[in-house]
Design a protein around this motif. Structure first.
Motif, PDB file in Angstrom:
ATOM      1  N   ARG A 224       0.863  -1.178   0.000  1.00  0.00           N
ATOM      2  CA  ARG A 224       0.000   0.000   0.000  1.00  0.00           C
ATOM      3  C   ARG A 224       0.899   1.228   0.000  1.00  0.00           C
ATOM      4  O   ARG A 224       1.455   1.599   1.022  1.00  0.00           O
ATOM      5  N   PRO A 225       1.066   1.856  -1.158  1.00  0.00           N
ATOM      6  CA  PRO A 225       1.970   3.011  -1.221  1.00  0.00           C
ATOM      7  C   PRO A 225       1.403   4.183  -0.429  1.00  0.00           C
ATOM      8  O   PRO A 225       0.193   4.405  -0.398  1.00  0.00           O
ATOM      9  N   TYR A 226       2.300   4.913   0.174  1.00  0.00           N
ATOM     10  CA  TYR A 226       1.914   6.092   0.943  1.00  0.00           C
ATOM     11  C   TYR A 226       1.765   7.260  -0.012  1.00  0.00           C
ATOM     12  O   TYR A 226       2.710   7.645  -0.702  1.00  0.00           O
ATOM     13  N   ARG A 227       0.571   7.820  -0.081  1.00  0.00           N
ATOM     14  CA  ARG A 227       0.328   8.953  -0.963  1.00  0.00           C
ATOM     15  C   ARG A 227      -0.136  10.133  -0.132  1.00  0.00           C
ATOM     16  O   ARG A 227      -1.015  10.013   0.697  1.00  0.00           O
ATOM     17  N   THR A 228       0.456  11.269  -0.415  1.00  0.00           N
ATOM     18  CA  THR A 228       0.025  12.489   0.264  1.00  0.00           C
ATOM     19  C   THR A 228      -0.601  13.423  -0.755  1.00  0.00           C
ATOM     20  O   THR A 228      -0.302  13.358  -1.949  1.00  0.00           O
ATOM     21  N   ASP A 229      -1.455  14.261  -0.294  1.00  0.00           N
ATOM     22  CA  ASP A 229      -2.048  15.292  -1.126  1.00  0.00           C
ATOM     23  C   ASP A 229      -1.786  16.616  -0.422  1.00  0.00           C
ATOM     24  O   ASP A 229      -2.557  17.027   0.437  1.00  0.00           O
ATOM     25  N   CYS A 230      -0.687  17.225  -0.774  1.00  0.00           N
ATOM     26  CA  CYS A 230      -0.329  18.460  -0.091  1.00  0.00           C
ATOM     27  C   CYS A 230      -1.233  19.605  -0.555  1.00  0.00           C
ATOM     28  O   CYS A 230      -1.806  19.592  -1.636  1.00  0.00           O
ATOM     29  N   TYR A 231      -1.336  20.584   0.283  1.00  0.00           N
ATOM     30  CA  TYR A 231      -2.235  21.705   0.046  1.00  0.00           C
ATOM     31  C   TYR A 231      -1.802  22.512  -1.180  1.00  0.00           C
ATOM     32  O   TYR A 231      -2.639  22.943  -1.970  1.00  0.00           O
ATOM     33  N   TYR A 232      -0.511  22.666  -1.346  1.00  0.00           N
ATOM     34  CA  TYR A 232       0.010  23.436  -2.480  1.00  0.00           C
ATOM     35  C   TYR A 232      -0.348  22.758  -3.801  1.00  0.00           C
ATOM     36  O   TYR A 232      -0.734  23.425  -4.763  1.00  0.00           O
ATOM     37  N   ALA A 233      -0.234  21.443  -3.868  1.00  0.00           N
ATOM     38  CA  ALA A 233      -0.570  20.729  -5.102  1.00  0.00           C
ATOM     39  C   ALA A 233      -2.057  20.849  -5.413  1.00  0.00           C
ATOM     40  O   ALA A 233      -2.447  20.978  -6.593  1.00  0.00           O
ATOM     41  N   ALA A 234      -2.901  20.860  -4.406  1.00  0.00           N
ATOM     42  CA  ALA A 234      -4.342  21.020  -4.621  1.00  0.00           C
ATOM     43  C   ALA A 234      -4.654  22.401  -5.172  1.00  0.00           C
ATOM     44  O   ALA A 234      -5.490  22.560  -6.079  1.00  0.00           O
ATOM     45  N   ILE A 235      -3.982  23.425  -4.667  1.00  0.00           N
ATOM     46  CA  ILE A 235      -4.179  24.785  -5.178  1.00  0.00           C
ATOM     47  C   ILE A 235      -3.720  24.879  -6.627  1.00  0.00           C
ATOM     48  O   ILE A 235      -4.386  25.501  -7.473  1.00  0.00           O
ATOM     49  N   MET A 236      -2.601  24.240  -6.937  1.00  0.00           N
ATOM     50  CA  MET A 236      -2.092  24.268  -8.309  1.00  0.00           C
ATOM     51  C   MET A 236      -3.067  23.583  -9.268  1.00  0.00           C
ATOM     52  O   MET A 236      -3.285  24.064 -10.389  1.00  0.00           O
ATOM     53  N   ARG A 237      -3.666  22.493  -8.850  1.00  0.00           N
ATOM     54  CA  ARG A 237      -4.644  21.810  -9.699  1.00  0.00           C
ATOM     55  C   ARG A 237      -5.871  22.699  -9.924  1.00  0.00           C
ATOM     56  O   ARG A 237      -6.420  22.743 -11.021  1.00  0.00           O
ATOM     57  N   GLN A 238      -6.315  23.409  -8.897  1.00  0.00           N
ATOM     58  CA  GLN A 238      -7.459  24.301  -9.058  1.00  0.00           C
ATOM     59  C   GLN A 238      -7.128  25.461  -9.984  1.00  0.00           C
ATOM     60  O   GLN A 238      -7.970  25.910 -10.763  1.00  0.00           O
ATOM     61  N   CYS A 239      -5.910  25.945  -9.897  1.00  0.00           N
ATOM     62  CA  CYS A 239      -5.499  27.031 -10.789  1.00  0.00           C
ATOM     63  C   CYS A 239      -5.531  26.569 -12.240  1.00  0.00           C
ATOM     64  O   CYS A 239      -5.936  27.321 -13.143  1.00  0.00           O
ATOM     65  N   LYS A 240      -5.119  25.343 -12.500  1.00  0.00           N
ATOM     66  CA  LYS A 240      -5.147  24.811 -13.865  1.00  0.00           C
ATOM     67  C   LYS A 240      -6.576  24.626 -14.351  1.00  0.00           C
ATOM     68  O   LYS A 240      -6.880  24.869 -15.524  1.00  0.00           O
ATOM     69  N   VAL A 241      -7.465  24.220 -13.471  1.00  0.00           N
ATOM     70  CA  VAL A 241      -8.858  24.013 -13.847  1.00  0.00           C
ATOM     71  C   VAL A 241      -9.509  25.333 -14.212  1.00  0.00           C
ATOM     72  O   VAL A 241     -10.210  25.460 -15.222  1.00  0.00           O
ATOM     73  N   TYR A 242      -9.310  26.347 -13.388  1.00  0.00           N
ATOM     74  CA  TYR A 242      -9.945  27.644 -13.600  1.00  0.00           C
ATOM     75  C   TYR A 242      -9.090  28.586 -14.448  1.00  0.00           C
ATOM     76  O   TYR A 242      -9.452  29.731 -14.666  1.00  0.00           O
ATOM     77  N   GLU A 243      -7.938  28.098 -14.909  1.00  0.00           N
ATOM     78  CA  GLU A 243      -7.011  28.843 -15.759  1.00  0.00           C
ATOM     79  C   GLU A 243      -6.620  30.178 -15.116  1.00  0.00           C
ATOM     80  O   GLU A 243      -6.671  31.243 -15.735  1.00  0.00           O
ATOM     81  N   LEU A 244      -6.249  30.109 -13.872  1.00  0.00           N
ATOM     82  CA  LEU A 244      -5.784  31.287 -13.137  1.00  0.00           C
ATOM     83  C   LEU A 244      -4.267  31.358 -13.208  1.00  0.00           C
ATOM     84  O   LEU A 244      -3.581  30.342 -13.214  1.00  0.00           O
ATOM     85  N   PRO A 245      -3.714  32.556 -13.228  1.00  0.00           N
ATOM     86  CA  PRO A 245      -2.244  32.655 -13.220  1.00  0.00           C
ATOM     87  C   PRO A 245      -1.698  32.322 -11.829  1.00  0.00           C
ATOM     88  O   PRO A 245      -2.310  32.628 -10.815  1.00  0.00           O
ATOM     89  N   VAL A 246      -0.546  31.729 -11.808  1.00  0.00           N
ATOM     90  CA  VAL A 246       0.051  31.327 -10.536  1.00  0.00           C
ATOM     91  C   VAL A 246       0.913  32.388  -9.971  1.00  0.00           C
ATOM     92  O   VAL A 246       1.631  33.123 -10.434  1.00  0.00           O
TER      93      VAL A 246
END
Length: 91
Positions: free
Chosen positions: A69-91
């Motif tokens: 069972r691999p250990y997977r994390t979902d860091c907060y920064y990566a979640a924000i980056m994914r939302q920026c890509k979805v909404y096409e916001l500049p980083v």
């Protein structure tokens, strides 16, 4: 009481059937082998859990769930980056 009663209902007739086939010692050992699992279901308890729960967890861990069972994390920064890509916001 259910486990002891069912053990008696299965064990006593098996003793009389096995006694006809062989000697009394063999019949007694056969009856004990048949009755012990039912007695264990009624009596055994570890850490407050009955035997059927322990057996269920053992079967889940050894046979059903994946071994690695691999250990997977979902860091907060990566979640924000994914939302920026979805909404096409500049980083």
């Amino acid at each position: 009481m259910i486990c002891f009663g069912s053990a008696a209902l299965i064990g006593v007739p098996s003793f009389f059937l096995l006694r006809k086939l062989g000697n009394i010692s063999l019949a007694t050992l056969g009856m004990m082998v048949i009755m012990i699992p039912l007695f264990l279901l009624g009596m055994y308890e570890k850490d407050g859990q009955p035997l059927e729960v322990i057996a269920y967890h053992f079967i889940q861990a050894k046979f059903i769930r994946p071994k690695i069972r691999p250990y997977r994390t979902d860091c907060y920064y990566a979640a924000i980056m994914r939302q920026c890509k979805v909404y096409e916001l500049p980083v």
